[in-house]
Design an enzyme around this catalytic site. Structure first.
Site, PDB file in Angstrom:
ATOM      1  N   GLY A 124      39.921  26.187 -16.899  1.00 53.31           N
ATOM      2  CA  GLY A 124      39.190  27.392 -16.517  1.00 53.31           C
ATOM      3  C   GLY A 124      38.766  27.325 -15.065  1.00 53.31           C
ATOM      4  N   GLY A 192      24.106  -0.736 -16.993  1.00 56.19           N
ATOM      5  CA  GLY A 192      23.471   0.483 -17.492  1.00 56.19           C
ATOM      6  C   GLY A 192      23.748   0.595 -18.988  1.00 56.19           C
ATOM      7  N   GLU A 213      25.332  -6.835 -12.177  1.00 55.78           N
ATOM      8  CA  GLU A 213      24.451  -5.697 -11.894  1.00 55.78           C
ATOM      9  C   GLU A 213      23.851  -5.879 -10.506  1.00 55.78           C
ATOM     10  OE1 GLU A 213      23.330  -2.668 -13.307  1.00 55.78           O
ATOM     11  OE2 GLU A 213      22.343  -2.673 -11.352  1.00 55.78           O
ATOM     12  N   VAL A 247      28.995  -6.424  -6.082  1.00 58.98           N
ATOM     13  CA  VAL A 247      30.442  -6.647  -6.076  1.00 58.98           C
ATOM     14  C   VAL A 247      31.028  -6.142  -4.762  1.00 58.98           C
ATOM     15  CG1 VAL A 247      32.613  -6.096  -7.222  1.00 58.98           C
ATOM     16  CG2 VAL A 247      30.567  -6.542  -8.584  1.00 58.98           C
ATOM     17  N   VAL A 279      29.848   1.950 -13.391  1.00 61.55           N
ATOM     18  CA  VAL A 279      28.803   2.056 -12.369  1.00 61.55           C
ATOM     19  C   VAL A 279      28.163   3.445 -12.340  1.00 61.55           C
ATOM     20  CG1 VAL A 279      29.734   0.239 -10.885  1.00 61.55           C
ATOM     21  CG2 VAL A 279      30.564   2.579 -10.605  1.00 61.55           C
ATOM     22  N   ARG A 281      28.377   7.886 -13.640  1.00 57.04           N
ATOM     23  CA  ARG A 281      29.262   9.036 -13.775  1.00 57.04           C
ATOM     24  C   ARG A 281      28.863  10.085 -12.751  1.00 57.04           C
ATOM     25  NH1 ARG A 281      32.271   9.089 -18.276  1.00 57.04           N
ATOM     26  NH2 ARG A 281      32.302  11.359 -18.403  1.00 57.04           N
ATOM     27  N   ASP A 321      26.003  17.672 -18.182  1.00 57.27           N
ATOM     28  CA  ASP A 321      26.131  16.618 -17.161  1.00 57.27           C
ATOM     29  C   ASP A 321      26.405  17.168 -15.767  1.00 57.27           C
ATOM     30  OD1 ASP A 321      25.844  14.772 -19.162  1.00 57.27           O
ATOM     31  OD2 ASP A 321      27.716  13.702 -18.774  1.00 57.27           O
ATOM     32  N   HIS A 453       5.984   3.201 -47.377  1.00 58.57           N
ATOM     33  CA  HIS A 453       6.054   1.730 -47.351  1.00 58.57           C
ATOM     34  C   HIS A 453       7.091   1.253 -48.359  1.00 58.57           C
ATOM     35  CE1 HIS A 453       4.794  -2.438 -47.042  1.00 58.57           C
ATOM     36  NE2 HIS A 453       4.810  -2.492 -48.370  1.00 58.57           N
TER      37      HIS A 453
HETATM   38  C1  LIG Z   1      31.129   5.426 -23.225  1.00 59.46           C
HETATM   39  C2  LIG Z   1      30.087   6.511 -23.242  1.00 59.46           C
HETATM   40  C3  LIG Z   1      29.101   6.501 -24.217  1.00 59.46           C
HETATM   41  C4  LIG Z   1      28.145   7.502 -24.250  1.00 59.46           C
HETATM   42  N1  LIG Z   1      27.199   7.458 -25.233  1.00 59.46           N
HETATM   43  C5  LIG Z   1      26.257   8.419 -25.274  1.00 59.46           C
HETATM   44  C6  LIG Z   1      25.287   8.432 -26.308  1.00 59.46           C
HETATM   45  O1  LIG Z   1      25.281   7.560 -27.179  1.00 59.46           O
HETATM   46  N2  LIG Z   1      24.386   9.423 -26.325  1.00 59.46           N
HETATM   47  C7  LIG Z   1      24.358  10.399 -25.368  1.00 59.46           C
HETATM   48  O2  LIG Z   1      23.501  11.274 -25.424  1.00 59.46           O
HETATM   49  N3  LIG Z   1      25.268  10.427 -24.382  1.00 59.46           N
HETATM   50  C8  LIG Z   1      26.215   9.462 -24.320  1.00 59.46           C
HETATM   51  N4  LIG Z   1      27.156   9.512 -23.332  1.00 59.46           N
HETATM   52  C9  LIG Z   1      27.090  10.603 -22.342  1.00 59.46           C
HETATM   53  C10 LIG Z   1      27.660  11.884 -22.951  1.00 59.46           C
HETATM   54  O3  LIG Z   1      28.994  11.654 -23.312  1.00 59.46           O
HETATM   55  C11 LIG Z   1      27.547  13.015 -21.948  1.00 59.46           C
HETATM   56  O4  LIG Z   1      26.204  13.160 -21.535  1.00 59.46           O
HETATM   57  C12 LIG Z   1      28.003  14.331 -22.565  1.00 59.46           C
HETATM   58  O5  LIG Z   1      29.326  14.236 -23.014  1.00 59.46           O
HETATM   59  C13 LIG Z   1      27.889  15.472 -21.555  1.00 59.46           C
HETATM   60  O6  LIG Z   1      28.259  16.644 -22.161  1.00 59.46           O
HETATM   61  P1  LIG Z   1      28.862  17.869 -21.333  1.00 59.46           P
HETATM   62  O7  LIG Z   1      29.208  18.906 -22.351  1.00 59.46           O
HETATM   63  O8  LIG Z   1      27.971  18.218 -20.232  1.00 59.46           O
HETATM   64  O9  LIG Z   1      30.190  17.293 -20.667  1.00 59.46           O
HETATM   65  P2  LIG Z   1      31.498  16.616 -21.273  1.00 59.46           P
HETATM   66  O10 LIG Z   1      31.231  15.989 -22.576  1.00 59.46           O
HETATM   67  O11 LIG Z   1      32.044  15.786 -20.180  1.00 59.46           O
HETATM   68  O12 LIG Z   1      32.453  17.843 -21.567  1.00 59.46           O
HETATM   69  C14 LIG Z   1      32.959  18.652 -20.557  1.00 59.46           C
HETATM   70  C15 LIG Z   1      34.244  19.268 -21.048  1.00 59.46           C
HETATM   71  O13 LIG Z   1      34.638  20.263 -20.110  1.00 59.46           O
HETATM   72  C16 LIG Z   1      36.039  20.136 -19.866  1.00 59.46           C
HETATM   73  N5  LIG Z   1      36.305  20.718 -18.540  1.00 59.46           N
HETATM   74  C17 LIG Z   1      35.865  20.278 -17.341  1.00 59.46           C
HETATM   75  N6  LIG Z   1      36.270  21.129 -16.360  1.00 59.46           N
HETATM   76  C18 LIG Z   1      36.978  22.096 -16.978  1.00 59.46           C
HETATM   77  C19 LIG Z   1      37.648  23.253 -16.512  1.00 59.46           C
HETATM   78  N7  LIG Z   1      37.648  23.591 -15.224  1.00 59.46           N
HETATM   79  N8  LIG Z   1      38.294  24.012 -17.423  1.00 59.46           N
HETATM   80  C20 LIG Z   1      38.290  23.689 -18.748  1.00 59.46           C
HETATM   81  N9  LIG Z   1      37.654  22.618 -19.236  1.00 59.46           N
HETATM   82  C21 LIG Z   1      37.004  21.842 -18.354  1.00 59.46           C
HETATM   83  C22 LIG Z   1      36.287  18.641 -19.949  1.00 59.46           C
HETATM   84  O14 LIG Z   1      37.658  18.370 -20.175  1.00 59.46           O
HETATM   85  C23 LIG Z   1      35.407  18.287 -21.138  1.00 59.46           C
HETATM   86  O15 LIG Z   1      36.099  18.472 -22.343  1.00 59.46           O
HETATM   87  C24 LIG Z   1      28.153   8.543 -23.280  1.00 59.46           C
HETATM   88  C25 LIG Z   1      29.159   8.575 -22.315  1.00 59.46           C
HETATM   89  C26 LIG Z   1      30.112   7.580 -22.291  1.00 59.46           C
HETATM   90  C27 LIG Z   1      31.185   7.653 -21.247  1.00 59.46           C
END
Ligand SMILES: Cc1cc2nc3c(=O)[nH]c(=O)nc-3n(C[C@H](O)[C@H](O)[C@H](O)COP(=O)(O)OP(=O)(O)OC[C@H]3O[C@@H](n4cnc5c(N)ncnc54)[C@H](O)[C@@H]3O)c2cc1C
Length: 477
Positions: A124, A192, A213, A247, A279, A281, A321, A453
């Site tokens: 998009g 982290g 770290e 690092v 490190v 996102r 995010d 309890h």
């Molecule tokens: C290993 C790992 C473990 C994690 N564990 C946790 C946890 O336990 N609890 C927690 O709360 N958070 C956790 N997180 C963080 C969490 O995954 C993110 O905070 C969350 O996914 C953010 O949601 P979002 O919808 O903003 O973005 P995302 O989940 O990144 O989704 C964005 C979507 O938009 C799509 N997109 C991007 N640009 C476009 C475009 N131009 N057109 C169409 N589609 C597009 C992407 O492909 C993706 O599918 C973890 C992250 C990682 C990497």
């Protein structure tokens, strides 16, 4: 290019911020499309974003499996259970992880269908005038006309030129969730949340894990009493966490990774079989904004928004995010729901002071609100109560009597300012504290609330009592 289609709301991104926005907008009787470009490593498209495909869900699946494996080896005998030689079948473990991901992401497609959301796989791009061009999916490029656009494009791992990612030896968190063999020597850069969770998984499955770290302190964002306790447990697990380790470079030679880092004692070199770079996102906006949309991106790449996730361009919103605030799935979800309600003329709000944080290590770590250090720095007089899981019967029965629950409340009106837990199921227990903060509860409110309890939740009850030195099951200090 085919002709255009009109929607009330077009959401870009179907992660945990975007898909709830789309579903709530549809519940609000709006005509909604949600566009997502996610492709899995096998090339299949899936809704759910980072969280379901490469983050929260697969990491928790592996954390659970690896913990069971660890407990079978280290703890079953103590329960009087003999299982002989415990064997690891990583292929089955990974199939289970992939199966859970597939079920959960397929669930979103089903939710879209039942809510009446048009789910579209493709890229998009926001065009001026609230139109969204969709390309790269099935069929021709098309343009969606939207009354409102919600940007929910998420984040991607930070890549550093000094640690060139090759997806095989120098890898990111997603690669680290899909390994098909246990590396003998695994390095993790960044202690982290993601680094600690992934380090725990592979340590439990047999890797020698070294975590580097740069900061001098572990988990600086957490309450420091909890962080110190966590450090002890990570050490017991065998995670070699080196703090203050900066690092300089990582390079691949002869099938191994060589890492050079410096600390207070000078320069060091580490030889590893794999290196996970965790490190942090960064917000993901590549190819998202056409010329002239007016949407502003700040110096760090975040889409600029106000407290209601308005971008400043009429009817263009951004959540999750890709905007300021902690990068957490539940924070994005609440923003998505808020925006969908505001679009429909309903009330919507996110309480940014009550966002829970959870680290799914063993023991788990969870908190909400202010740390003791933050309250102290604010100058507001406060009271603290804590209760050890060692004195909690359920934790003893679970053979998980490590850690504590800690509560910080205001000295003047007793309002709970922060709750910090390290211990079994801390991530579940914190929900009560989040509710307490939402309702501006006092420690006395929790003291007067009956807790079943024997349950782990009694630790929170006792921590509330300890705030006023009235704990029953531990010595008040
Ligand atoms: C290993 C790992 C473990 C994690 N564990 C946790 C946890 O336990 N609890 C927690 O709360 N958070 C956790 N997180 C963080 C969490 O995954 C993110 O905070 C969350 O996914 C953010 O949601 P979002 O919808 O903003 O973005 P995302 O989940 O990144 O989704 C964005 C979507 O938009 C799509 N997109 C991007 N640009 C476009 C475009 N131009 N057109 C169409 N589609 C597009 C992407 O492909 C993706 O599918 C973890 C992250 C990682 C990497």
């Amino acid at each position: 290019m085919s002709g255009s289609e009109a929607f009330d709301v077009v959401v870009i991104g179907a992660g945990p911020a975007g898909y709830p926005a789309a579903i709530r907008a549809a519940q609000n009787k709006l005509k909604v499309a949600c566009v997502d470009e996610w492709k899995n490593t096998d090339g299949t498209a899936a809704f759910g974003g980072t969280c379901l495909n490469a983050g929260c869900i697969p990491s928790k699946a592996l954390l659970e499996s690896s913990e069971l494996y660890w407990r079978a080896r280290e703890e079953f005998a103590h329960h009087g259970i003999g299982v002989g030689q415990v064997k690891l079948d990583l292929a089955t473990m990974q199939r289970r992880r992939a199966g859970i991901v597939k079920t959960m992401t397929g669930g979103i497609a089903a939710l879209f269908k039942s809510a009446g959301v048009t789910g579209i796989h493709g890229h998009g791009r926001l065009l001026p005038g609230n139109r969204v061009e969709v390309s790269g999916g099935m069929g021709a490029t098309r343009v969606l006309e939207a009354r409102h656009v919600v940007i929910a494009s998420g984040s991607s791992p930070i890549r550093l030129p000094s640690m060139p990612h090759d997806g095989k030896l120098i890898i990111d968190s997603w690669n680290a969730l899909e390994l098909d063999a246990v590396p003998r020597r695994l390095g993790v850069i960044g202690a982290g949340v993601i680094g600690l969770e992934l380090g725990s998984v592979w340590r439990r499955l047999g890797s020698e894990v070294t975590v580097l770290e740069a900061l001098p302190q572990l988990l600086p964002m957490a309450d420091q009493a909890i962080a110190r306790e966590a450090q002890r447990h990570f050490k017991k697990l065998g995670l070699d966490i080196r703090l203050g380790a900066k690092v300089q470079s990582a390079s691949v030679t002869g099938g191994a990774v060589s890492v050079v880092y410096t600390d207070a004692s000078g320069e060091h070199r580490l030889e590893l079989d794999k290196l996970v770079v965790a490190v942090g996102r960064r917000p993901f906006t590549e190819g998202l904004l056409a010329e002239g949309t007016g949407v502003k991106v700040d110096g760090r790449g975040f889409v600029e928004v106000d407290e209601h996730c308005r971008t400043g361009v009429p009817n263009v919103w951004a959540v999750g995010d890709v905007v300021r605030g902690p990068m957490l799935a539940h924070k994005g979800k609440e923003e998505g729901i808020m925006v969908a309600d505001l679009i429909a003329g309903r009330y919507g709000e996110v309480n940014y002071r009550a966002i829970p944080s959870v680290i799914y290590t063993a023991p788990e770590i969870a908190w909400v609100g202010l740390t003791e250090e933050q309250v102290k720095a604010s100058g507001r007089p406060y009271k603290v109560g804590s209760f050890p899981f060692a004195a909690n019967g359920r934790a003893r029965a679970l053979e998980a009597a490590q850690g504590m629950a800690k509560m910080v409340s205001a000295a003047d009106d007793d309002e709970i300012l922060g709750v910090h837990i390290i211990g079994p199921f801390a991530g579940e227990l914190i929900a009560e504290a989040v509710l307490a903060l939402e309702y501006s509860a006092s420690s006395e409110d929790l003291q007067r609330t009956m807790h079943a309890h024997p349950t782990l939740s009694e630790a929170l009850h006792e921590a509330a009592l300890a705030v006023d030195k009235r704990a029953i099951d531990s010595i008040n200090r």
